[in-house]
Design an enzyme around this catalytic site. Sequence first.
Site, PDB file in Angstrom:
ATOM      1  N   PRO A 168     -19.019   2.290  -5.831  1.00 35.68           N
ATOM      2  CA  PRO A 168     -19.877   2.629  -4.732  1.00 35.68           C
ATOM      3  C   PRO A 168     -21.345   1.852  -4.823  1.00 35.68           C
ATOM      4  CG  PRO A 168     -18.840   4.577  -5.382  1.00 35.68           C
ATOM      5  CD  PRO A 168     -18.413   3.230  -6.631  1.00 35.68           C
TER       6      PRO A 168
ATOM      7  N   TYR B  43       0.878  -1.085  -0.036  1.00 42.17           N
ATOM      8  CA  TYR B  43       0.048   0.079  -0.006  1.00 42.17           C
ATOM      9  C   TYR B  43       1.053   1.486  -0.144  1.00 42.17           C
ATOM     10  CZ  TYR B  43      -4.003  -2.830   1.347  1.00 42.17           C
ATOM     11  OH  TYR B  43      -4.876  -3.811   1.516  1.00 42.17           O
TER      12      TYR B  43
ATOM     13  N   GLY C 156     -18.411  -0.531  -0.743  1.00 41.69           N
ATOM     14  CA  GLY C 156     -18.516  -0.361  -2.016  1.00 41.69           C
ATOM     15  C   GLY C 156     -17.081  -0.255  -2.866  1.00 41.69           C
ATOM     16  N   GLY C 157     -16.194   0.412  -1.908  1.00 43.86           N
ATOM     17  CA  GLY C 157     -15.145   0.468  -2.590  1.00 43.86           C
ATOM     18  C   GLY C 157     -15.026   1.269  -3.891  1.00 43.86           C
ATOM     19  N   PHE C 158     -14.401   0.782  -5.056  1.00 47.54           N
ATOM     20  CA  PHE C 158     -14.173   1.469  -6.187  1.00 47.54           C
ATOM     21  C   PHE C 158     -15.561   1.516  -7.017  1.00 47.54           C
ATOM     22  CE2 PHE C 158      -9.658   0.206  -5.555  1.00 47.54           C
ATOM     23  CZ  PHE C 158      -9.172   1.457  -5.162  1.00 47.54           C
TER      24      PHE C 158
ATOM     25  N   PHE D  51     -14.136  -3.594   1.305  1.00 41.34           N
ATOM     26  CA  PHE D  51     -15.061  -3.017   0.477  1.00 41.34           C
ATOM     27  C   PHE D  51     -16.624  -3.219   0.964  1.00 41.34           C
ATOM     28  CE2 PHE D  51     -12.234  -3.149  -3.413  1.00 41.34           C
ATOM     29  CZ  PHE D  51     -11.197  -2.047  -2.830  1.00 41.34           C
ATOM     30  N   PRO D  52     -16.686  -3.091   2.236  1.00 42.68           N
ATOM     31  CA  PRO D  52     -18.074  -3.112   2.863  1.00 42.68           C
ATOM     32  C   PRO D  52     -19.097  -2.108   2.351  1.00 42.68           C
ATOM     33  CG  PRO D  52     -16.639  -2.446   4.463  1.00 42.68           C
ATOM     34  CD  PRO D  52     -15.822  -2.774   3.452  1.00 42.68           C
TER      35      PRO D  52
END
Length: 308
Positions: free
Chosen positions: A221, A59, A217-219, A214-215
């Site tokens: 939404p 990261y 939505g992450g990339f 990504f709970p």
Amino acid sequence: MTMDRWTLGGDLSVARIGYGAMKLTGWPKGERPGRETALAVLRRAVELGVNHIDTAYYYARDGVLANELIREALHPYPDDLVIVTKVGALVEGPDVARPAAEKTGLTPDGLRRGVEANLRSLGVDRLDVVNLRMGDLDRAQTSLAGPLETLLALREEGLIRHLGVSNVTAAELAEARAIAPIACVQNLYNLSRRDDDPLVEACAQAGIAYVPYFPVGGFQPITAARLEARGGPPRGDHAAGGPRLAAGQVAQHPADPRHRLARPPGGERRRRRSEAEPSGHGGARLGPPTGVRRRIRRGRACRRRACR
């Protein structure tokens, strides 16, 4: 802020809400907060009771490393802080586009290099939890047995406390459990991506933590349209699409608590506050939505596991 606690790996007590450090660096794409804001976010998260941070040595972008931010903000670490890292596929350079069988990050040398990089950048002698991250492409011919055996050997050297797996199927989890004790599963899961429902149940029955990434939505939404395309929200969750749209706004915030269940912001006023006042939770109050609380009571989600 009071949060329920869960036991990870049988001996690590963690708050049910954790913090994912990926977006502190803007990796792999998107905006990132300034350095001082990132440090303040990490410190504030811990002040509010978060003691489970997810990170990885890869990261990193433009010389900014999530692990180094964590070390600068929080070292010497609180006694109860649990830092979860990952190694394996989806690491760096050309590995990202290679089939899993060809990823150098899954080789014995690549795995050791990843573990040592996490140790060095975090400034610790042993990693609390290391997730073996499997790849996204051409998985059919790839077994996690070899990579997991490598990590098991590193655990026996004293470099790792607990092992987890990430981006895996139910069959791969079964294969992993035949090789080593598995503390957690970290997979993509949210209201519009619920293919893992059976795996969530299997983890609950086995006492293994299921940690969704990504709970919110992450990339991608979470929107009302995406929920409708998936057959609508789960029974018992909020029926209206508005809160899901708000959750998408949280996911785009640079200080997004990426890996843990979070309550969507309650309207425009709170969204503006999140932009003006960075906090350990991206400006949103964290906690399970009403529907998720019901599912917890039914044993359908997060029972005996550390959802972040």
